[in-house]
Design a protein around this motif. Sequence first.
Motif, PDB file in Angstrom:
ATOM      1  N   ARG A 173       1.039  -0.942   0.603  1.00  0.00           N
ATOM      2  CA  ARG A 173       0.122  -0.004   0.178  1.00  0.00           C
ATOM      3  C   ARG A 173       1.271   1.537   0.278  1.00  0.00           C
ATOM      4  NH1 ARG A 173      -5.425  -0.229   1.040  1.00  0.00           N
ATOM      5  NH2 ARG A 173      -5.942  -2.194   1.750  1.00  0.00           N
ATOM      6  N   THR A 174       2.349   1.208  -0.447  1.00  0.00           N
ATOM      7  CA  THR A 174       2.796   2.475   0.418  1.00  0.00           C
ATOM      8  C   THR A 174       4.019   2.532  -0.885  1.00  0.00           C
ATOM      9  OG1 THR A 174       3.034   2.045   2.574  1.00  0.00           O
ATOM     10  CG2 THR A 174       4.408   3.606   2.094  1.00  0.00           C
ATOM     11  N   GLN A 233       0.337   6.953  -1.095  1.00  0.00           N
ATOM     12  CA  GLN A 233      -0.631   5.773  -0.025  1.00  0.00           C
ATOM     13  C   GLN A 233      -2.005   5.306  -0.206  1.00  0.00           C
ATOM     14  OE1 GLN A 233       1.427   4.854   3.448  1.00  0.00           O
ATOM     15  NE2 GLN A 233      -0.367   3.603   3.194  1.00  0.00           N
ATOM     16  N   VAL A 234      -1.596   4.325  -0.720  1.00  0.00           N
ATOM     17  CA  VAL A 234      -3.282   3.276   0.107  1.00  0.00           C
ATOM     18  C   VAL A 234      -3.735   3.162   0.773  1.00  0.00           C
ATOM     19  CG1 VAL A 234      -4.837   1.736  -1.389  1.00  0.00           C
ATOM     20  CG2 VAL A 234      -2.281   2.222  -2.706  1.00  0.00           C
ATOM     21  N   LEU A 235      -4.811   4.517   0.726  1.00  0.00           N
ATOM     22  CA  LEU A 235      -5.252   4.155   2.468  1.00  0.00           C
ATOM     23  C   LEU A 235      -6.430   3.189   2.192  1.00  0.00           C
ATOM     24  CD1 LEU A 235      -6.641   7.787   2.706  1.00  0.00           C
ATOM     25  CD2 LEU A 235      -4.358   7.160   3.814  1.00  0.00           C
ATOM     26  N   ASN A 236      -7.475   3.155   1.625  1.00  0.00           N
ATOM     27  CA  ASN A 236      -8.657   1.293   1.234  1.00  0.00           C
ATOM     28  C   ASN A 236      -8.572   1.099  -0.290  1.00  0.00           C
ATOM     29  OD1 ASN A 236     -10.523   3.395   0.199  1.00  0.00           O
ATOM     30  ND2 ASN A 236     -10.841   3.922   2.725  1.00  0.00           N
ATOM     31  N   ASP A 237      -9.611   0.440  -0.403  1.00  0.00           N
ATOM     32  CA  ASP A 237      -9.704   0.018  -1.626  1.00  0.00           C
ATOM     33  C   ASP A 237     -10.327   1.352  -2.240  1.00  0.00           C
ATOM     34  OD1 ASP A 237      -8.978  -2.759  -1.014  1.00  0.00           O
ATOM     35  OD2 ASP A 237     -11.713  -2.983  -0.248  1.00  0.00           O
ATOM     36  N   HIS A 238     -10.500   2.587  -1.529  1.00  0.00           N
ATOM     37  CA  HIS A 238     -11.919   3.209  -2.587  1.00  0.00           C
ATOM     38  C   HIS A 238     -10.136   4.876  -1.857  1.00  0.00           C
ATOM     39  CE1 HIS A 238     -15.027   1.666  -3.665  1.00  0.00           C
ATOM     40  NE2 HIS A 238     -15.337   1.357  -2.361  1.00  0.00           N
ATOM     41  N   TRP A 239      -9.480   5.024  -2.001  1.00  0.00           N
ATOM     42  CA  TRP A 239      -8.734   6.251  -1.489  1.00  0.00           C
ATOM     43  C   TRP A 239      -7.758   6.019  -1.739  1.00  0.00           C
ATOM     44  CZ3 TRP A 239     -11.499  10.771  -1.879  1.00  0.00           C
ATOM     45  CH2 TRP A 239     -12.298  10.972  -1.723  1.00  0.00           C
ATOM     46  N   SER A 240      -6.321   6.522  -2.128  1.00  0.00           N
ATOM     47  CA  SER A 240      -4.959   7.166  -2.922  1.00  0.00           C
ATOM     48  C   SER A 240      -4.882   8.385  -2.323  1.00  0.00           C
ATOM     49  CB  SER A 240      -4.749   6.172  -3.696  1.00  0.00           C
ATOM     50  OG  SER A 240      -4.724   5.049  -3.822  1.00  0.00           O
ATOM     51  N   TYR A 274      -9.659   8.281  -6.144  1.00  0.00           N
ATOM     52  CA  TYR A 274     -10.628   8.008  -5.368  1.00  0.00           C
ATOM     53  C   TYR A 274     -10.930   6.610  -6.647  1.00  0.00           C
ATOM     54  CZ  TYR A 274     -15.799   7.159  -3.695  1.00  0.00           C
ATOM     55  OH  TYR A 274     -16.632   6.594  -3.501  1.00  0.00           O
TER      56      TYR A 274
END
Length: 402
Positions: free
Chosen positions: A212-213, A261-268, A311
């Motif tokens: 994710r990073t 940084q990928v925060l979750n399946d929708h947001w980076s 997004y």
Amino acid sequence: MINTKMVRPLIALVLLALAGQANAGGLYLYELGTEDLGLANAGSAARAQDASTIASNPAGMTRLQGNQMVIGAQLLYGDLEYELNDSNLNGPGNIVGWLPGSSLFYSHSVSDDLKLGMALYGNFGLSMSFDDNWSGHNLVKDATLMGLTLQPSLAYRMSNKWSIGAGLGINYGIFSLTRDKLAVFGGDEVELDDTDIAPNVKVGVLFEPSARTRLGLTYTSKVDYNFDVDANGTLPTGRAWSLPINAMLDAPQQIMFSAVQVLNDHWSLLGELGWQDWSTLSEMEITVGPVTQTSRLDLQDTWHGALGVQYQLTADTRLNFGVAYDTSMYDDQDNISFVLPSGAAWRFGTGVQRQLSERSSLGVAFEYLLMEDGKAVNPEVLAGSYDNPQMYFISVNYSYRF
């Protein structure tokens, strides 16, 4: 030095199609008609989502599957009107207007770990068109410096976390200056043209501590153009004056650090910090025949910062938003050159990327640039200001995986 008088009109058209004008971060242009435009360039050295990573960080090619191509096209409108302090003189009006731009990138997979790439783009330049009837027409009417880069590159994944990449920039530059011989309007023109080919290197590192990073660092070396041109002209008063064109002749070294940084399946979340070495160009020499001249501008290093978000709206649609700030290359914004309009600038970008099929995607983006005002005090007779300068970019990019 290369003599291209017979092909100059064709070269000029090609370069104008591949490079626009840059007014933030000195004369470097971040906008290449790619998805980065919608992010205000945030995360460009770490994003590595398509083949355009060759320009921002060649190490990013190791994240690309198969062979990929990206074609970018953009149109910019620059609203930079130079207003003379003396209301009795004719000003040049808006010196920019409409300019096209385009780029091409191709990444080839030799293996999962070794990638080869080729890029064709323009990210450095200045193009100005002053009104034919402005009071300084016998000093400058049109001035263009364009740099077109052909960049073969390679990237290698050393481990599941580290990748390195490098590219050789083969930079083709063209300088053109047009002005009237005499103070009389409609008289004979003087056209000065020259071209040069200059190399530079781009090296990059991509570090992926987790899925994710991503962290990216890119260094681009200086481009030393060598144009044989005469900077001397005549002011409306008849006095000789030398244009400070020397600061237009080189592209300084720069460093860019980016993070994704990928925060979750929708947001980076995307970020970026950059530096450009403009202070070394404050004093430069230019040789015209047997004469060597030195010109000086009070230039300083520039800094670039950007933040963006991506997004994932659906499995096929990604939205981009970004904001960036660049400091001015001038030490004093009340003492700039009227032929080198630049200043601190804010960028605001947005865009959408749509997956058309398993192999292809299409994206559109828009960016608004608001630049700091600038005042020119020399030469005194042509002193004036750029008030509320703005630029607008719109781009379309197409990506295909073979």
